[in-house]
Scaffold this motif. Structure first.
Motif, PDB file in Angstrom:
ATOM      1  N   ASN A  74       0.824  -1.209   0.000  1.00 18.47           N
ATOM      2  CA  ASN A  74       0.000   0.000   0.000  1.00 18.47           C
ATOM      3  C   ASN A  74       0.859   1.260   0.000  1.00 18.47           C
ATOM      4  N   GLU A  75       1.943   1.228   0.759  1.00 18.26           N
ATOM      5  CA  GLU A  75       2.853   2.370   0.766  1.00 18.26           C
ATOM      6  C   GLU A  75       3.502   2.550  -0.600  1.00 18.26           C
ATOM      7  N   ALA A  76       3.847   1.439  -1.238  1.00 15.68           N
ATOM      8  CA  ALA A  76       4.458   1.508  -2.563  1.00 15.68           C
ATOM      9  C   ALA A  76       3.489   2.112  -3.581  1.00 15.68           C
ATOM     10  N   VAL A  77       2.222   1.721  -3.508  1.00 16.30           N
ATOM     11  CA  VAL A  77       1.215   2.258  -4.425  1.00 16.30           C
ATOM     12  C   VAL A  77       1.017   3.752  -4.186  1.00 16.30           C
ATOM     13  N   ARG A  78       0.949   4.146  -2.925  1.00 15.01           N
ATOM     14  CA  ARG A  78       0.776   5.568  -2.612  1.00 15.01           C
ATOM     15  C   ARG A  78       1.954   6.386  -3.129  1.00 15.01           C
ATOM     16  N   TYR A  79       3.149   5.822  -3.031  1.00 18.14           N
ATOM     17  CA  TYR A  79       4.326   6.520  -3.554  1.00 18.14           C
ATOM     18  C   TYR A  79       4.195   6.728  -5.063  1.00 18.14           C
ATOM     19  N   CYS A  80       3.724   5.703  -5.758  1.00 20.55           N
ATOM     20  CA  CYS A  80       3.607   5.790  -7.215  1.00 20.55           C
ATOM     21  C   CYS A  80       2.531   6.780  -7.654  1.00 20.55           C
ATOM     22  N   GLU A  81       1.571   7.037  -6.802  1.00 17.46           N
ATOM     23  CA  GLU A  81       0.515   7.988  -7.154  1.00 17.46           C
ATOM     24  C   GLU A  81       1.048   9.404  -7.319  1.00 17.46           C
ATOM     25  N   ARG A  82       2.188   9.688  -6.711  1.00 14.87           N
ATOM     26  CA  ARG A  82       2.767  11.028  -6.832  1.00 14.87           C
ATOM     27  C   ARG A  82       4.124  11.013  -7.543  1.00 14.87           C
ATOM     28  N   ALA A  83       4.503   9.855  -8.081  1.00 13.02           N
ATOM     29  CA  ALA A  83       5.806   9.722  -8.732  1.00 13.02           C
ATOM     30  C   ALA A  83       5.762  10.257 -10.160  1.00 13.02           C
ATOM     31  N   LYS A  84       6.929  10.582 -10.674  1.00 14.80           N
ATOM     32  CA  LYS A  84       7.070  10.985 -12.066  1.00 14.80           C
ATOM     33  C   LYS A  84       7.419   9.741 -12.881  1.00 14.80           C
ATOM     34  N   PHE A  85       6.630   9.472 -13.910  1.00 18.61           N
ATOM     35  CA  PHE A  85       6.823   8.257 -14.702  1.00 18.61           C
ATOM     36  C   PHE A  85       7.647   8.540 -15.947  1.00 18.61           C
ATOM     37  N   PRO A  86       8.332   7.471 -16.434  1.00 17.70           N
ATOM     38  CA  PRO A  86       8.328   6.084 -15.947  1.00 17.70           C
ATOM     39  C   PRO A  86       9.157   5.914 -14.682  1.00 17.70           C
ATOM     40  N   VAL A  87       8.870   4.820 -13.954  1.00 21.53           N
ATOM     41  CA  VAL A  87       9.676   4.421 -12.804  1.00 21.53           C
ATOM     42  C   VAL A  87      10.122   2.979 -13.024  1.00 21.53           C
ATOM     43  N   VAL A  88      11.170   2.589 -12.321  1.00 22.65           N
ATOM     44  CA  VAL A  88      11.690   1.226 -12.421  1.00 22.65           C
ATOM     45  C   VAL A  88      11.379   0.503 -11.113  1.00 22.65           C
ATOM     46  N   ILE A  89      10.668  -0.607 -11.212  1.00 23.31           N
ATOM     47  CA  ILE A  89      10.280  -1.382 -10.031  1.00 23.31           C
ATOM     48  C   ILE A  89      11.076  -2.681 -10.028  1.00 23.31           C
ATOM     49  N   LYS A  90      11.799  -2.920  -8.927  1.00 24.10           N
ATOM     50  CA  LYS A  90      12.693  -4.077  -8.847  1.00 24.10           C
ATOM     51  C   LYS A  90      12.357  -4.940  -7.643  1.00 24.10           C
ATOM     52  N   ALA A  91      12.228  -6.235  -7.882  1.00 21.99           N
ATOM     53  CA  ALA A  91      12.148  -7.175  -6.761  1.00 21.99           C
ATOM     54  C   ALA A  91      13.484  -7.165  -6.037  1.00 21.99           C
ATOM     55  N   ASP A  92      13.445  -7.214  -4.727  1.00 24.44           N
ATOM     56  CA  ASP A  92      14.681  -7.139  -3.950  1.00 24.44           C
ATOM     57  C   ASP A  92      15.602  -8.322  -4.211  1.00 24.44           C
ATOM     58  N   GLY A  93      15.044  -9.517  -4.277  1.00 22.69           N
ATOM     59  CA  GLY A  93      15.864 -10.721  -4.365  1.00 22.69           C
ATOM     60  C   GLY A  93      16.094 -11.212  -5.780  1.00 22.69           C
ATOM     61  N   LEU A  94      16.655 -12.411  -5.881  1.00 18.51           N
ATOM     62  CA  LEU A  94      16.993 -13.009  -7.167  1.00 18.51           C
ATOM     63  C   LEU A  94      15.741 -13.488  -7.890  1.00 18.51           C
ATOM     64  N   ALA A  95      15.648 -13.137  -9.179  1.00 16.74           N
ATOM     65  CA  ALA A  95      14.472 -13.509  -9.963  1.00 16.74           C
ATOM     66  C   ALA A  95      14.863 -13.894 -11.386  1.00 16.74           C
ATOM     67  N   LEU A  96      16.050 -14.491 -11.529  1.00 15.83           N
ATOM     68  CA  LEU A  96      16.531 -14.968 -12.832  1.00 15.83           C
ATOM     69  C   LEU A  96      16.568 -13.865 -13.883  1.00 15.83           C
ATOM     70  N   GLY A  97      16.862 -12.642 -13.447  1.00 11.50           N
ATOM     71  CA  GLY A  97      16.968 -11.535 -14.383  1.00 11.50           C
ATOM     72  C   GLY A  97      15.649 -10.968 -14.846  1.00 11.50           C
ATOM     73  N   LYS A  98      14.540 -11.446 -14.280  1.00 10.30           N
ATOM     74  CA  LYS A  98      13.219 -11.004 -14.733  1.00 10.30           C
ATOM     75  C   LYS A  98      12.483 -10.178 -13.684  1.00 10.30           C
ATOM     76  N   GLY A  99      13.180  -9.778 -12.634  1.00  9.26           N
ATOM     77  CA  GLY A  99      12.522  -9.090 -11.530  1.00  9.26           C
ATOM     78  C   GLY A  99      12.490  -7.585 -11.644  1.00  9.26           C
ATOM     79  N   VAL A 100      12.652  -7.055 -12.857  1.00 10.91           N
ATOM     80  CA  VAL A 100      12.648  -5.609 -13.062  1.00 10.91           C
ATOM     81  C   VAL A 100      11.573  -5.241 -14.074  1.00 10.91           C
ATOM     82  N   THR A 101      10.751  -4.259 -13.727  1.00  7.09           N
ATOM     83  CA  THR A 101       9.718  -3.765 -14.634  1.00  7.09           C
ATOM     84  C   THR A 101       9.841  -2.254 -14.769  1.00  7.09           C
ATOM     85  N   ILE A 102       9.843  -1.776 -16.004  1.00  2.29           N
ATOM     86  CA  ILE A 102       9.790  -0.340 -16.253  1.00  2.29           C
ATOM     87  C   ILE A 102       8.322   0.028 -16.417  1.00  2.29           C
ATOM     88  N   ALA A 103       7.780   0.698 -15.417  1.00  5.78           N
ATOM     89  CA  ALA A 103       6.359   1.057 -15.419  1.00  5.78           C
ATOM     90  C   ALA A 103       6.189   2.455 -15.994  1.00  5.78           C
TER      91      ALA A 103
END
Length: 223
Positions: A74-103
């Motif tokens: 919920n805090e992450a969503v609230r942050y994005c409501e006022r963020a300047k896009f695009p933003v890069v969202i990354k999973a903290d841990g290992l995800a076989l190189g697929k844990g990054v999304t450019i929103a």
């Protein structure tokens, strides 16, 4: 693996995948007086945790993209409501190189946060996330062989992360690479060595930095 190395008198084990490094395979081999090429469990945290890597870069004053970390969706969503896009969202841990999304918009950001943090798309690796300022530029990867006191830089390389023509698809974990990188030069290398490598390194065996050529100085996208 320890038993296999002993029974077959293996002189040197080269560890490639991230997961066994993060689990401490090099430490285990060292305890059995077996030689293994790779970082210790402690040093592997710079790859195994995006949050740890970000904190390390900040502490060492290594240029890096502005970012915030979240353990509550919920805090992450609230942050994005006022963020300047695009933003890069990354999973903290290992995800076989697929844990990054450019929103590119709030809707994509909300769905990505939900998939990672609530639906468990990447398991525990996505329970905490990093939301980072988007950097526009070309990426370059630099590997160095290090022993804790000295380092030797290898040739720079560029890889192809996103699927589809025009980089319109998701991150793939890498679809091939070429070296030497055509976006690297001696001036950038001198700057890189001064800002990153010269700050000291306790991470023996190998080190990887991904650097984006952005504006006039190369921020470090990952260590």
């Amino acid at each position: 693996l320890v038993r296999f190395a002993k029974e077959n008198r293996i002189d040197l084990t080269v560890v490639g995948p991230d997961d066994p490094l993060a689990a401490g395979i090099v430490d285990l081999f060292a305890a059995e007086k077996l030689r293994a090429f790779g970082p210790t469990k402690s040093a592997a945290r710079i790859e195994a945790s995006k949050i740890f890597a970000k904190e390390l870069m900040r502490a060492q004053k290594i240029p890096t993209a502005e970012a915030n970390t979240f353990s509550d969706s919920n805090e992450a969503v609230r942050y994005c409501e006022r963020a300047k896009f695009p933003v890069v969202i990354k999973a903290d841990g290992l995800a076989l190189g697929k844990g990054v999304t450019i929103a590119g918009d709030p809707t994509t950001a909300r769905s990505t946060i939900d998939e990672m943090m609530n639906q468990g798309r990447f398991g525990d690796a996505g329970r905490r996330i990093v939301i980072e300022k988007f950097l526009s530029g070309t990426e370059c990867s630099l590997h160095a062989l290090v022993d804790g006191n000295n380092y030797l830089l290898l040739e720079p390389a560029r890889d192809h992360k996103r699927a589809l023509d025009g980089d319109n698809g998701p991150n793939t974990g890498g679809m091939g690479a070429f070296s030497p990188a055509d976006n690297w030069n001696s001036k950038l290398q001198a700057q890189f060595e001064k800002q990153i490598m010269a700050r000291g390194n306790q991470f023996s065996r190998t080190s990887l930095s991904r650097v984006d050529n952005y504006q006039r100085r190369p921020p470090c996208a990952g260590v």
